[in-house]
Design a protein around this motif. Structure first.
Motif, PDB file in Angstrom:
ATOM      1  N   GLN A  87      15.765  10.707  19.494  1.00 46.34           N
ATOM      2  CA  GLN A  87      15.114  10.650  18.192  1.00 46.34           C
ATOM      3  C   GLN A  87      15.792   9.589  17.338  1.00 46.34           C
ATOM      4  O   GLN A  87      17.011   9.504  17.300  1.00 46.34           O
ATOM      5  CB  GLN A  87      15.195  11.994  17.483  1.00 46.34           C
ATOM      6  N   VAL A  88      14.953   8.811  16.631  1.00 46.44           N
ATOM      7  CA  VAL A  88      15.444   7.749  15.762  1.00 46.44           C
ATOM      8  C   VAL A  88      14.869   7.994  14.371  1.00 46.44           C
ATOM      9  O   VAL A  88      13.711   8.377  14.234  1.00 46.44           O
ATOM     10  CB  VAL A  88      14.986   6.363  16.287  1.00 46.44           C
ATOM     11  N   LEU A  89      15.662   7.781  13.347  1.00 47.02           N
ATOM     12  CA  LEU A  89      15.220   7.943  11.973  1.00 47.02           C
ATOM     13  C   LEU A  89      14.556   6.652  11.503  1.00 47.02           C
ATOM     14  O   LEU A  89      15.175   5.586  11.494  1.00 47.02           O
ATOM     15  CB  LEU A  89      16.413   8.276  11.079  1.00 47.02           C
ATOM     16  N   VAL A  90      13.269   6.741  11.139  1.00 45.36           N
ATOM     17  CA  VAL A  90      12.504   5.578  10.677  1.00 45.36           C
ATOM     18  C   VAL A  90      11.889   5.925   9.331  1.00 45.36           C
ATOM     19  O   VAL A  90      11.063   6.831   9.240  1.00 45.36           O
ATOM     20  CB  VAL A  90      11.382   5.220  11.686  1.00 45.36           C
ATOM     21  N   ASP A  91      12.294   5.214   8.303  1.00 48.63           N
ATOM     22  CA  ASP A  91      11.790   5.447   6.942  1.00 48.63           C
ATOM     23  C   ASP A  91      11.896   6.914   6.533  1.00 48.63           C
ATOM     24  O   ASP A  91      10.970   7.486   5.954  1.00 48.63           O
ATOM     25  CB  ASP A  91      10.336   4.977   6.814  1.00 48.63           C
ATOM     26  N   GLY A  92      12.977   7.555   6.876  1.00 49.96           N
ATOM     27  CA  GLY A  92      13.217   8.937   6.498  1.00 49.96           C
ATOM     28  C   GLY A  92      12.523   9.967   7.375  1.00 49.96           C
ATOM     29  O   GLY A  92      12.594  11.151   7.108  1.00 49.96           O
ATOM     30  N   LYS A  93      11.837   9.518   8.422  1.00 46.91           N
ATOM     31  CA  LYS A  93      11.159  10.438   9.336  1.00 46.91           C
ATOM     32  C   LYS A  93      11.721  10.262  10.741  1.00 46.91           C
ATOM     33  O   LYS A  93      12.051   9.152  11.150  1.00 46.91           O
ATOM     34  CB  LYS A  93       9.656  10.160   9.361  1.00 46.91           C
ATOM     35  N   ARG A  94      11.790  11.364  11.467  1.00 46.95           N
ATOM     36  CA  ARG A  94      12.274  11.300  12.844  1.00 46.95           C
ATOM     37  C   ARG A  94      11.142  10.902  13.781  1.00 46.95           C
ATOM     38  O   ARG A  94      10.058  11.471  13.738  1.00 46.95           O
ATOM     39  CB  ARG A  94      12.808  12.652  13.282  1.00 46.95           C
ATOM     40  N   VAL A  95      11.437   9.914  14.612  1.00 45.51           N
ATOM     41  CA  VAL A  95      10.492   9.488  15.636  1.00 45.51           C
ATOM     42  C   VAL A  95      11.189   9.733  16.965  1.00 45.51           C
ATOM     43  O   VAL A  95      12.300   9.245  17.192  1.00 45.51           O
ATOM     44  CB  VAL A  95      10.145   7.987  15.485  1.00 45.51           C
ATOM     45  N   GLY A  96      10.563  10.503  17.831  1.00 46.50           N
ATOM     46  CA  GLY A  96      11.190  10.835  19.094  1.00 46.50           C
ATOM     47  C   GLY A  96      10.249  10.686  20.264  1.00 46.50           C
ATOM     48  O   GLY A  96       9.026  10.747  20.109  1.00 46.50           O
ATOM     49  N   ARG A  97      10.840  10.467  21.421  1.00 48.23           N
ATOM     50  CA  ARG A  97      10.078  10.375  22.666  1.00 48.23           C
ATOM     51  C   ARG A  97      10.932  10.918  23.794  1.00 48.23           C
ATOM     52  O   ARG A  97      12.149  11.013  23.672  1.00 48.23           O
ATOM     53  CB  ARG A  97       9.725   8.921  22.994  1.00 48.23           C
ATOM     54  N   THR A  98      10.269  11.233  24.894  1.00 51.68           N
ATOM     55  CA  THR A  98      10.988  11.669  26.087  1.00 51.68           C
ATOM     56  C   THR A  98      10.788  10.645  27.190  1.00 51.68           C
ATOM     57  O   THR A  98       9.739   9.988  27.268  1.00 51.68           O
ATOM     58  CB  THR A  98      10.504  13.051  26.573  1.00 51.68           C
ATOM     59  N   PHE A  99      11.797  10.525  28.035  1.00 56.35           N
ATOM     60  CA  PHE A  99      11.796   9.547  29.120  1.00 56.35           C
ATOM     61  C   PHE A  99      12.385  10.176  30.375  1.00 56.35           C
ATOM     62  O   PHE A  99      13.197  11.106  30.281  1.00 56.35           O
ATOM     63  CB  PHE A  99      12.647   8.328  28.729  1.00 56.35           C
ATOM     64  N   PRO A 100      12.025   9.645  31.537  1.00 58.71           N
ATOM     65  CA  PRO A 100      12.569  10.193  32.780  1.00 58.71           C
ATOM     66  C   PRO A 100      14.058   9.879  32.990  1.00 58.71           C
ATOM     67  O   PRO A 100      14.750  10.606  33.688  1.00 58.71           O
ATOM     68  CB  PRO A 100      11.718   9.571  33.882  1.00 58.71           C
ATOM     69  N   THR A 101      14.551   8.780  32.377  1.00 58.73           N
ATOM     70  CA  THR A 101      15.962   8.425  32.547  1.00 58.73           C
ATOM     71  C   THR A 101      16.631   8.192  31.191  1.00 58.73           C
ATOM     72  O   THR A 101      15.976   7.841  30.207  1.00 58.73           O
ATOM     73  CB  THR A 101      16.130   7.141  33.391  1.00 58.73           C
ATOM     74  N   LYS A 102      17.931   8.368  31.180  1.00 61.33           N
ATOM     75  CA  LYS A 102      18.723   8.151  29.968  1.00 61.33           C
ATOM     76  C   LYS A 102      18.669   6.684  29.548  1.00 61.33           C
ATOM     77  O   LYS A 102      18.573   6.367  28.368  1.00 61.33           O
ATOM     78  CB  LYS A 102      20.173   8.577  30.238  1.00 61.33           C
ATOM     79  N   GLU A 103      18.703   5.796  30.529  1.00 55.02           N
ATOM     80  CA  GLU A 103      18.691   4.361  30.238  1.00 55.02           C
ATOM     81  C   GLU A 103      17.395   3.941  29.544  1.00 55.02           C
ATOM     82  O   GLU A 103      17.411   3.131  28.624  1.00 55.02           O
ATOM     83  CB  GLU A 103      18.886   3.541  31.515  1.00 55.02           C
ATOM     84  N   GLU A 104      16.261   4.491  29.982  1.00 57.80           N
ATOM     85  CA  GLU A 104      14.984   4.172  29.351  1.00 57.80           C
ATOM     86  C   GLU A 104      14.956   4.648  27.898  1.00 57.80           C
ATOM     87  O   GLU A 104      14.455   3.947  27.026  1.00 57.80           O
ATOM     88  CB  GLU A 104      13.823   4.805  30.116  1.00 57.80           C
ATOM     89  N   ALA A 105      15.505   5.822  27.655  1.00 52.38           N
ATOM     90  CA  ALA A 105      15.551   6.361  26.302  1.00 52.38           C
ATOM     91  C   ALA A 105      16.397   5.468  25.398  1.00 52.38           C
ATOM     92  O   ALA A 105      15.997   5.148  24.273  1.00 52.38           O
ATOM     93  CB  ALA A 105      16.107   7.782  26.320  1.00 52.38           C
ATOM     94  N   GLU A 106      17.551   5.048  25.876  1.00 55.04           N
ATOM     95  CA  GLU A 106      18.424   4.183  25.092  1.00 55.04           C
ATOM     96  C   GLU A 106      17.781   2.820  24.843  1.00 55.04           C
ATOM     97  O   GLU A 106      17.888   2.265  23.745  1.00 55.04           O
ATOM     98  CB  GLU A 106      19.767   4.013  25.802  1.00 55.04           C
ATOM     99  N   TYR A 107      17.092   2.293  25.854  1.00 52.67           N
ATOM    100  CA  TYR A 107      16.426   1.001  25.723  1.00 52.67           C
ATOM    101  C   TYR A 107      15.330   1.067  24.659  1.00 52.67           C
ATOM    102  O   TYR A 107      15.211   0.187  23.815  1.00 52.67           O
ATOM    103  CB  TYR A 107      15.844   0.589  27.080  1.00 52.67           C
TER     104      TYR A 107
END
Length: 53
Positions: A17-37
Motif C-alpha cells: 500500500q502506498v499513500l497517494v494524496d492522503g489516500k491508501r492505494v494498494g495492490r497484490t502481486f504474485p512476488t515481492k519484487e513485483e510489489a516493490e517495483y
C-alpha cells in the motif's frame, strides 16, 4: 523516498500500500519484487508530478 514494505498474504501473494494524496492505494502481486517495483514506479510518478518547472 521511503517505500512501504510488502506483506505476505496467506494466499502466498504480496500486498503493498502506498499513500497517494492522503489516500491508501494498494495492490497484490504474485512476488515481492513485483510489489516493490510497482510501488517505486508509483512514487516516482508522484514525485515527478510535484516538481516545479
Amino acid at each position: 523516498m521511503r517505500l512501504p514494505e510488502p506483506k505476505k498474504l496467506p494466499s502466498g501473494n504480496w500486498r503493498i500500500q502506498v499513500l497517494v494524496d492522503g489516500k491508501r492505494v494498494g495492490r497484490t502481486f504474485p512476488t515481492k519484487e513485483e510489489a516493490e517495483y510497482w510501488a517505486a514506479g508509483l512514487k516516482t510518478k508522484i514525485m515527478e508530478g510535484n516538481r516545479s518547472p
